[in-house]
Scaffold this active site. Structure first.
Site, PDB file in Angstrom:
ATOM      1  N   ARG A   1      48.217  14.919  -7.750  1.00  9.34           N
ATOM      2  CA  ARG A   1      47.440  15.655  -8.044  1.00  9.34           C
ATOM      3  C   ARG A   1      46.415  15.317  -8.145  1.00  9.34           C
ATOM      4  NH1 ARG A   1      48.354  20.691  -5.025  1.00  9.34           N
ATOM      5  NH2 ARG A   1      50.268  21.034  -4.434  1.00  9.34           N
TER       6      ARG A   1
ATOM      7  N   ASP B   1      41.717  27.287  -2.011  1.00  6.48           N
ATOM      8  CA  ASP B   1      43.300  27.936  -2.564  1.00  6.48           C
ATOM      9  C   ASP B   1      43.375  29.442  -2.753  1.00  6.48           C
ATOM     10  OD1 ASP B   1      46.330  27.492  -2.515  1.00  6.48           O
ATOM     11  OD2 ASP B   1      45.882  27.724  -4.693  1.00  6.48           O
TER      12      ASP B   1
ATOM     13  N   HIS C   1      46.125  33.877  -1.289  1.00  3.07           N
ATOM     14  CA  HIS C   1      46.238  32.321  -1.242  1.00  3.07           C
ATOM     15  C   HIS C   1      45.739  32.014   0.445  1.00  3.07           C
ATOM     16  CE1 HIS C   1      49.509  29.040  -1.540  1.00  3.07           C
ATOM     17  NE2 HIS C   1      48.257  29.198  -2.374  1.00  3.07           N
TER      18      HIS C   1
ATOM     19  N   LYS D   1      49.429  28.771 -11.713  1.00  2.00           N
ATOM     20  CA  LYS D   1      49.547  29.899 -10.705  1.00  2.00           C
ATOM     21  C   LYS D   1      50.705  30.777 -10.922  1.00  2.00           C
ATOM     22  CE  LYS D   1      49.888  27.924  -6.397  1.00  2.00           C
ATOM     23  NZ  LYS D   1      49.147  28.120  -4.394  1.00  2.00           N
TER      24      LYS D   1
ATOM     25  N   ARG E   1      56.762  22.556  -8.928  1.00  2.00           N
ATOM     26  CA  ARG E   1      56.567  24.030 -10.141  1.00  2.00           C
ATOM     27  C   ARG E   1      58.011  24.270  -9.691  1.00  2.00           C
ATOM     28  NH1 ARG E   1      54.883  28.513  -7.569  1.00  2.00           N
ATOM     29  NH2 ARG E   1      54.494  28.321  -5.607  1.00  2.00           N
TER      30      ARG E   1
ATOM     31  N   SER F   1      51.169  25.950   0.051  1.00  2.00           N
ATOM     32  CA  SER F   1      51.147  24.285  -0.263  1.00  2.00           C
ATOM     33  C   SER F   1      51.040  23.462   1.013  1.00  2.00           C
ATOM     34  CB  SER F   1      51.906  24.283  -1.628  1.00  2.00           C
ATOM     35  OG  SER F   1      52.028  22.670  -1.923  1.00  2.00           O
TER      36      SER F   1
ATOM     37  N   LYS G   1      44.580  23.434   3.420  1.00  3.20           N
ATOM     38  CA  LYS G   1      44.048  24.797   3.011  1.00  3.20           C
ATOM     39  C   LYS G   1      42.744  23.976   2.363  1.00  3.20           C
ATOM     40  CE  LYS G   1      46.103  26.856   0.044  1.00  3.20           C
ATOM     41  NZ  LYS G   1      47.873  26.647   0.698  1.00  3.20           N
ATOM     42  N   THR G   2      43.378  22.521   1.589  1.00  2.08           N
ATOM     43  CA  THR G   2      41.895  22.280   0.692  1.00  2.08           C
ATOM     44  C   THR G   2      41.510  21.107   1.698  1.00  2.08           C
ATOM     45  OG1 THR G   2      43.236  22.281  -0.787  1.00  2.08           O
ATOM     46  CG2 THR G   2      41.421  20.700  -1.344  1.00  2.08           C
TER      47      THR G   2
END
Length: 539
Positions: free
Chosen positions: A457, A392, A355, A336, A191, A373, A377-378
């Site tokens: 990703r 997420d 988030h 996002k 990003r 990020s 989390k994942t």
């Protein structure tokens, strides 16, 4: 001579073949049969190869009646007044053409469904399902070249159809050995937060966080419209565009309708996976979207435009309910961008947007995993001993927690079957693999290779995880876990915080950051502050 249907065997004395076996003779009992068929199948109906190919594909049909907006209510027998399939198609194309309408010319393109390479025909004639949207009467001098042609709309294509489009037309798209689609996002492999802008008007000036420390960078309405016009003109100049109509938020009371208009099959498949996929019945009555993304990422913004600092610009206009993407093909910008929208809309409904990852135990105990990020989390939310609600983005309302998305976006660097088996197995047909490296012959992915980027990703539908909870909702959380990336050992590996300590944590983290102790990682402060104050932050 013994008879056997139309065949008979002659005696050895009269005629013998090789090795002394009797010869086989055929008896034509049916004098009219002059052609020998090798099976009993009925001949195909097609007379040409094109007709044969058309028989291969079965056309989908609506499964539920649709209320007509022009209907007065119900029919005489009390049933709903319905519209024809042709009228439904016309209304759908009208909505898409309106989305692509130029603001200066106040007219949308002529749109028709289908791939321009394979024009749909009805009874041998070109299909007439097209529409040209005009908001107000216009003069001939307002017409443009793009208004003279048809823009083909590839609407809510299936993963298989998007695979075909990507492999055929998009350089850098390949099918890997696991069945996933490998793609490239171009020069941008992550990003561009410094190129993200939010329109500052009377409402957002009052409601959003601006100034020092804020991630919100302002732009004015006029500049947004310049970029919107640039994106729409680019999309209208193409022979075809991809349109996705989908949903955000599994909580039906607070569901948001979104439309994504893009130029690449990669982007369309990515959003197909990441947003909630509507059923055919929901799609028939989708109507006007609540928010629209114009992804013209292959085309740069004009650097001489006010507020622009590079050829990339990601712009959000909350009043117009629109987002424009120029100069970056990284698909994560769309994800996002929609999360930013939910950060704005949900607190207005007394709902906290989070988030975080989220899963649930077999006894109904829900856990939230907060973190930026790359903090886990994942990985942590995808636990084969617990039900996955989401990895997420979530909402926490009076009803409990609900996933905003319909898919997962997992980091692939150093991915292994042994450490993360569920994520590994989710990388199959339908999954998008971004910027990974694979063997040119076997197409096996090397997840250790960082040649393109470290930010590799995988985007896959949440149901690719075997223990995903569908619908993705749960009761109020019992455990809240805050994930920090502490490279200096200032924080202990694991800490159990009291309510008072949790409230003080943002101030402490900010102080550590100002002293250079957390190496710029302010993972938790904004999240915990948001839980306390419900800030409207577009990040």
């Amino acid at each position: 001579m013994a008879e056997n249907g139309e065949f008979s065997f002659t005696s050895r004395a009269r005629s013998t073949g090789r090795n002394g076996l009797p010869r086989i003779q055929t008896n034509n009992n049916n004098k009219e049969t002059l052609v020998c068929h090798d099976d009993s199948a009925t001949p195909i109906k097609a007379k040409t190869i094109d007709e044969l190919h058309s028989l291969q594909k079965k056309r989908s049909t609506p499964s539920t009646p649709i209320k007509s907006p022009l209907a007065t209510g119900t029919a005489a027998d009390g049933s709903f007044a319905v519209i024809s399939e042709e009228e439904r198609q016309r209304q759908q194309l009208q909505s898409i053409s309106a989305s692509l309408a130029s603001l200066t010319r106040e007219r949308g393109p002529k749109v028709v469904k289908g791939d321009p390479a394979t024009p749909r025909k009805v009874d041998g004639q070109p299909s007439t399902h097209s529409f040209h949207y005009t908001s107000t009467p216009t003069f001939d001098d307002n017409i443009s070249d793009s208004a003279l042609k048809f823009t083909h709309v590839l609407y809510n294509l299936s993963p298989a159809e998007l695979y075909e489009q990507a492999v055929k037309y998009e350089k850098g798209s390949f099918i890997t050995s696991s069945g996933a689609l490998a793609t490239l996002s171009g020069a941008k492999t992550g990003r561009s937060p410094r190129d993200k802008r939010v329109v500052k008007d009377e409402t957002t000036e009052r409601e959003l966080w601006w100034g020092k420390g804020s991630p919100n960078i302002e732009m004015d309405e006029h500049t947004f419209l310049v970029n919107r016009e640039r994106a729409v003109d680019y999309l209208n100049s193409l022979d075809k565009v991809f349109v996705n109509d989908q949903f955000l938020n599994w909580d039906p009371e607070h569901r948001i309708k979104v439309r994504i208009v893009s130029a690449r099959a990669y982007h369309s498949l990515f959003m197909h996976n990441m947003c909630i996929r509507p059923t055919s019945e929901e799609l028939e009555d989708f109507g006007t979207p609540d928010f629209t993304i114009y992804n013209a990422g292959q085309f740069p913004c004009n650097r001489y435009t006010h507020y622009m600092t590079s050829s990339t610009s990601i712009d959000i206009n909350l009043a117009r309910k629109e987002m424009v993407i120029l100069g970056t093909q990284y698909a994560g910008e769309m994800k996002k961008g929609l999360f930013s929208l939910m950060h704005y809309l949900m607190p207005k409904r007394q709902i906290l947007s989070l988030h975080s990852g989220c899963n649930m135990g077999k006894d109904g105990d829900v856990a939230l995993f907060f973190g930026l990020s790359g903090t886990g989390k994942t990985t942590l939310s995808t636990d084969h001993n617990r039900y996955l609600i989401g990895d997420d983005e979530h909402c926490w309302s009076d009803n409990g927690v609900s996933n905003i998305e319909g898919g997962c976006y997992a980091k692939c660097i150093d991915l292994s079957r042994e450490k993360e088996p569920d994520i590994w197995n989710a990388i199959k047909f339908g999954t998008v693999l971004e910027n990974i490296v694979f063997d040119e012959h076997t197409r096996e992915v090397d997840y250790l290779d960082k040649s393109v980027t470290e930010n590799t990703r995988a985007a896959y539908p949440i149901e690719y995880i075997p223990n995903a909870k569908i619908p993705c909702v749960g009761p109020h959380p019992k455990n809240i876990i805050l994930l920090a990336c502490d490279a200096f050992g200032v924080l202990p590996p694991v800490s159990k915080l009291s309510l008072e300590q949790t409230i003080m944590l943002p101030c402490w983290l900010k102080k550590c950051r100002s002293m250079g102790l957390l190496d710029g990682w302010l993972t938790l402060a904004g999240q915990v502050e948001g839980m306390q104050l419900q800030h409207n932050i577009i990040s």
